[in-house]
Motif scaffolding. Structure first.
Motif, PDB file in Angstrom:
ATOM      1  N   LYS A 158       0.835  -1.198   0.000  1.00 23.58           N
ATOM      2  CA  LYS A 158       0.000   0.000   0.000  1.00 23.58           C
ATOM      3  C   LYS A 158       0.874   1.255   0.000  1.00 23.58           C
ATOM      4  O   LYS A 158       1.936   1.269   0.623  1.00 23.58           O
ATOM      5  N   PRO A 159       0.431   2.313  -0.704  1.00 15.09           N
ATOM      6  CA  PRO A 159       1.231   3.549  -0.729  1.00 15.09           C
ATOM      7  C   PRO A 159       1.405   4.113   0.679  1.00 15.09           C
ATOM      8  O   PRO A 159       0.442   4.240   1.426  1.00 15.09           O
ATOM      9  N   ARG A 160       2.644   4.411   1.028  1.00 16.76           N
ATOM     10  CA  ARG A 160       2.939   4.983   2.336  1.00 16.76           C
ATOM     11  C   ARG A 160       3.666   6.315   2.179  1.00 16.76           C
ATOM     12  O   ARG A 160       4.390   6.534   1.218  1.00 16.76           O
ATOM     13  N   ILE A 161       3.468   7.164   3.170  1.00 20.23           N
ATOM     14  CA  ILE A 161       4.162   8.447   3.211  1.00 20.23           C
ATOM     15  C   ILE A 161       4.838   8.563   4.569  1.00 20.23           C
ATOM     16  O   ILE A 161       4.268   8.158   5.586  1.00 20.23           O
ATOM     17  N   ALA A 162       6.075   9.053   4.580  1.00 23.26           N
ATOM     18  CA  ALA A 162       6.825   9.190   5.828  1.00 23.26           C
ATOM     19  C   ALA A 162       6.721  10.608   6.353  1.00 23.26           C
ATOM     20  O   ALA A 162       6.737  11.575   5.589  1.00 23.26           O
ATOM     21  N   GLU A 191      -2.177  -0.004  10.814  1.00 25.72           N
ATOM     22  CA  GLU A 191      -1.254  -0.153   9.678  1.00 25.72           C
ATOM     23  C   GLU A 191      -0.104   0.852   9.714  1.00 25.72           C
ATOM     24  O   GLU A 191       0.840   0.747   8.937  1.00 25.72           O
ATOM     25  N   ALA A 192      -0.181   1.827  10.597  1.00 29.87           N
ATOM     26  CA  ALA A 192       0.891   2.824  10.693  1.00 29.87           C
ATOM     27  C   ALA A 192       2.112   2.213  11.381  1.00 29.87           C
ATOM     28  O   ALA A 192       1.993   1.296  12.190  1.00 29.87           O
ATOM     29  N   LEU A 193       3.287   2.736  11.050  1.00 37.29           N
ATOM     30  CA  LEU A 193       4.540   2.273  11.635  1.00 37.29           C
ATOM     31  C   LEU A 193       5.300   3.470  12.185  1.00 37.29           C
ATOM     32  O   LEU A 193       5.189   4.573  11.658  1.00 37.29           O
ATOM     33  N   VAL A 194       6.091   3.233  13.221  1.00 38.62           N
ATOM     34  CA  VAL A 194       6.898   4.322  13.784  1.00 38.62           C
ATOM     35  C   VAL A 194       8.209   3.742  14.292  1.00 38.62           C
ATOM     36  O   VAL A 194       8.253   2.616  14.791  1.00 38.62           O
ATOM     37  N   PHE A 206       2.714   6.327   7.289  1.00 35.42           N
ATOM     38  CA  PHE A 206       1.256   6.232   7.248  1.00 35.42           C
ATOM     39  C   PHE A 206       0.802   5.697   5.896  1.00 35.42           C
ATOM     40  O   PHE A 206       1.422   5.962   4.860  1.00 35.42           O
ATOM     41  N   VAL A 207      -0.302   4.965   5.921  1.00 35.57           N
ATOM     42  CA  VAL A 207      -0.866   4.384   4.703  1.00 35.57           C
ATOM     43  C   VAL A 207      -1.915   5.325   4.122  1.00 35.57           C
ATOM     44  O   VAL A 207      -2.844   5.744   4.828  1.00 35.57           O
ATOM     45  N   GLU A 208      -1.730   5.661   2.845  1.00 37.28           N
ATOM     46  CA  GLU A 208      -2.728   6.401   2.065  1.00 37.28           C
ATOM     47  C   GLU A 208      -3.237   7.652   2.788  1.00 37.28           C
ATOM     48  O   GLU A 208      -4.439   7.870   2.922  1.00 37.28           O
ATOM     49  N   LYS A 209      -2.304   8.469   3.275  1.00 37.07           N
ATOM     50  CA  LYS A 209      -2.664   9.759   3.872  1.00 37.07           C
ATOM     51  C   LYS A 209      -2.115  10.891   3.011  1.00 37.07           C
ATOM     52  O   LYS A 209      -1.076  10.743   2.365  1.00 37.07           O
ATOM     53  N   SER A 210      -2.797  12.020   3.036  1.00 39.35           N
ATOM     54  CA  SER A 210      -2.272  13.210   2.385  1.00 39.35           C
ATOM     55  C   SER A 210      -1.094  13.726   3.204  1.00 39.35           C
ATOM     56  O   SER A 210      -0.982  13.414   4.397  1.00 39.35           O
ATOM     57  N   GLN A 212      -0.488  16.635   4.522  1.00 35.53           N
ATOM     58  CA  GLN A 212      -0.923  17.416   5.684  1.00 35.53           C
ATOM     59  C   GLN A 212      -1.516  16.517   6.769  1.00 35.53           C
ATOM     60  O   GLN A 212      -1.250  16.697   7.955  1.00 35.53           O
ATOM     61  N   ASP A 213      -2.319  15.537   6.359  1.00 32.91           N
ATOM     62  CA  ASP A 213      -2.912  14.613   7.330  1.00 32.91           C
ATOM     63  C   ASP A 213      -1.829  13.782   8.019  1.00 32.91           C
ATOM     64  O   ASP A 213      -1.915  13.500   9.219  1.00 32.91           O
ATOM     65  N   ALA A 214      -0.813  13.370   7.257  1.00 30.39           N
ATOM     66  CA  ALA A 214       0.280  12.575   7.831  1.00 30.39           C
ATOM     67  C   ALA A 214       1.055  13.391   8.852  1.00 30.39           C
ATOM     68  O   ALA A 214       1.378  12.905   9.940  1.00 30.39           O
ATOM     69  N   LEU A 215       1.339  14.642   8.512  1.00 27.36           N
ATOM     70  CA  LEU A 215       2.083  15.496   9.441  1.00 27.36           C
ATOM     71  C   LEU A 215       1.266  15.773  10.702  1.00 27.36           C
ATOM     72  O   LEU A 215       1.787  15.711  11.826  1.00 27.36           O
ATOM     73  N   SER A 216      -0.020  16.039  10.530  1.00 31.83           N
ATOM     74  CA  SER A 216      -0.890  16.299  11.682  1.00 31.83           C
ATOM     75  C   SER A 216      -0.988  15.072  12.583  1.00 31.83           C
ATOM     76  O   SER A 216      -0.944  15.180  13.813  1.00 31.83           O
ATOM     77  N   ALA A 217      -1.103  13.892  11.969  1.00 31.28           N
ATOM     78  CA  ALA A 217      -1.216  12.656  12.749  1.00 31.28           C
ATOM     79  C   ALA A 217       0.063  12.378  13.519  1.00 31.28           C
ATOM     80  O   ALA A 217       0.020  11.901  14.664  1.00 31.28           O
ATOM     81  N   ALA A 218       1.207  12.669  12.917  1.00 31.86           N
ATOM     82  CA  ALA A 218       2.484  12.445  13.596  1.00 31.86           C
ATOM     83  C   ALA A 218       2.649  13.406  14.772  1.00 31.86           C
ATOM     84  O   ALA A 218       2.993  12.992  15.885  1.00 31.86           O
ATOM     85  N   LEU A 219       2.402  14.673  14.544  1.00 36.60           N
ATOM     86  CA  LEU A 219       2.558  15.670  15.605  1.00 36.60           C
ATOM     87  C   LEU A 219       1.575  15.433  16.746  1.00 36.60           C
ATOM     88  O   LEU A 219       1.877  15.722  17.909  1.00 36.60           O
ATOM     89  N   ALA A 220       0.405  14.895  16.421  1.00 34.31           N
ATOM     90  CA  ALA A 220      -0.609  14.633  17.456  1.00 34.31           C
ATOM     91  C   ALA A 220      -0.159  13.559  18.440  1.00 34.31           C
ATOM     92  O   ALA A 220      -0.683  13.467  19.548  1.00 34.31           O
ATOM     93  N   ARG A 221       0.797  12.737  18.055  1.00 32.63           N
ATOM     94  CA  ARG A 221       1.279  11.682  18.938  1.00 32.63           C
ATOM     95  C   ARG A 221       2.277  12.185  19.972  1.00 32.63           C
ATOM     96  O   ARG A 221       2.560  11.504  20.952  1.00 32.63           O
TER      97      ARG A 221
END
Length: 377
Positions: A158-162, A191-194, A206-210, A212-221
């Motif tokens: 699946k397409p992933r973005i770091a 499905e996310a990895l860290v 992250f799998v199939e995230k834009s 901006q969504d990937a960055l927001s999800a990472a910072l939220a952690r």
């Protein structure tokens, strides 16, 4: 699953049970060694009745009269503690049997629940360690079998973005253990990895995230006290290539940091050419670029020229917009650009030469320092 009992977990059983039942509790290994007790002087002693319990998987009740028959034993009840169908410990309650027997099953169940919890934590820790080692191998470009990836439930198709996160200042507080973060992430996004890599960067996949969504999800952690002082960037999305995901995000972060003194937040799409250039790790090519830029950097008006050139590039070659941003007449901008051409031999008015100058600016450390100085003034 855990098949041995450590002393810390055994002591947890004692500390949990004794305040409830009001009697001394002992925890023994299947070999009969007392490893935790309400009476600290008994720790390390041999409890013969515990060996019998472990061998038979049956409780042993001992009266005051019978206690002398067993080495290191007092009156009470001793029960097997099982995990996964195997006796992994023996728990004993000291006291007159008719007084302590009503608590026997309660203590045994408490012990088994604590052991199950400890076992699950250990399994989770081992799996986390396996995932970290696998991700490091993939980021290093080492081969990893499909069978092993399937065992760890890692689907790379699946397409992933770091998203790469790092402290914006070298000595500021930073996460030293991302285990709780990883557990929280797996619960919310399975499905996310860290991973935290050796240079202390934290990398999310992250799998199939834009972006901006990937960055927001990472910072939220991250904990709230770290969030405001973090530099972060996302790379390009790839399938079956975590190494490319990571390298594109790291190169984006470096390109963004070149343009700012404080914390940065950037995406690959902001400056793909600069990111690609960094990913190539040029050698002699960089020397050629630096050579063309030296006359400009050594000129008395180098700061003025650099600021004009960078602004002109950021305006996509639009002289009028560049002049407005610099608060100059367009002829003054044109005059400066002609000066840059005279010094470097590259015309900012020719697309190929402008790309060459752009890469030279990206590659030259002196140019980077000058640019940051200009931005601060």
């Amino acid at each position: 699953m855990m098949t041995t009992l450590d002393q810390a977990t055994a002591q947890r059983i004692v500390d949990r049970a004794m305040p409830v039942i009001g009697h001394s509790v002992n925890v023994m290994t299947p070999d009969g060694v007392i490893i935790a007790s309400g009476d600290s002087q008994r720790v390390g002693a041999i409890h013969q009745a515990a060996r019998q319990v472990a061998e038979t998987s049956a409780p042993v009740v001992i009266t005051e009269q019978e206690a002398c028959r067993y080495t290191g034993t007092r009156a009470g009840v001793n029960l097997p503690v099982e995990l996964g169908g195997k006796t992994v410990a023996v728990v004993g309650i000291s006291g007159t049997p008719d007084k302590v027997l009503p608590f026997a099953d309660l203590v045994r169940v408490t012990a088994e629940l604590i052991l199950e919890q400890a076992s699950l934590i250990e399994v989770s820790r081992q799996r986390r360690h396996q995932i970290e080692n696998t991700l490091l191998a993939l980021l290093n470009g080492d081969p990893v079998s499909e069978h092993w990836l399937k065992q760890l439930s890692i689907d790379l198709s699946k397409p992933r973005i770091a998203a790469v996160l790092e402290a914006s200042e070298p000595h500021q507080p930073w996460l030293t253990d991302i285990t709780p973060l990883a557990r929280d992430l797996e619960r919310i996004e399975p499905e996310a990895l860290v991973i935290q890599i050796p240079d202390q960067k934290i990398v999310f996949f992250f799998v199939e995230k834009s972006p901006q969504d990937a960055l927001s999800a990472a910072l939220a952690r991250l904990p709230d006290n770290l969030n405001a002082s973090v530099s972060a960037a996302t790379g390009a999305a790839f399938s079956n290539n975590l190494k490319a995901c990571y390298e594109s995000a790291t190169a984006t972060l470096e390109a963004a940091k070149q343009r700012s003194q404080g914390p940065v937040s950037a995406h690959y799409e902001h400056f793909p050419l600069a990111t690609l250039w960094r990913s190539l790790k040029p050698t002699w090519q960089q020397d050629q670029l630096n050579q063309a830029l030296r006359p400009l950097l050594s000129h008395a008006r180098s700061d003025q020229y650099l600021k004009t050139l960078r602004t002109f590039i950021s305006c996509d070659g639009d002289i009028q917009r560049c002049a407005q941003l610099l608060h100059l007449h367009r002829n003054s901008v044109r005059y400066r650009l002609k000066g840059i051409e005279a010094l470097t031999g590259c015309s900012p008015f020719r697309q190929e030469d402008l790309v060459f100058l752009y890469l030279a600016l990206e590659s030259n450390e002196q140019s980077v320092r000058s640019y940051k100085f200009i931005e601060q003034k």
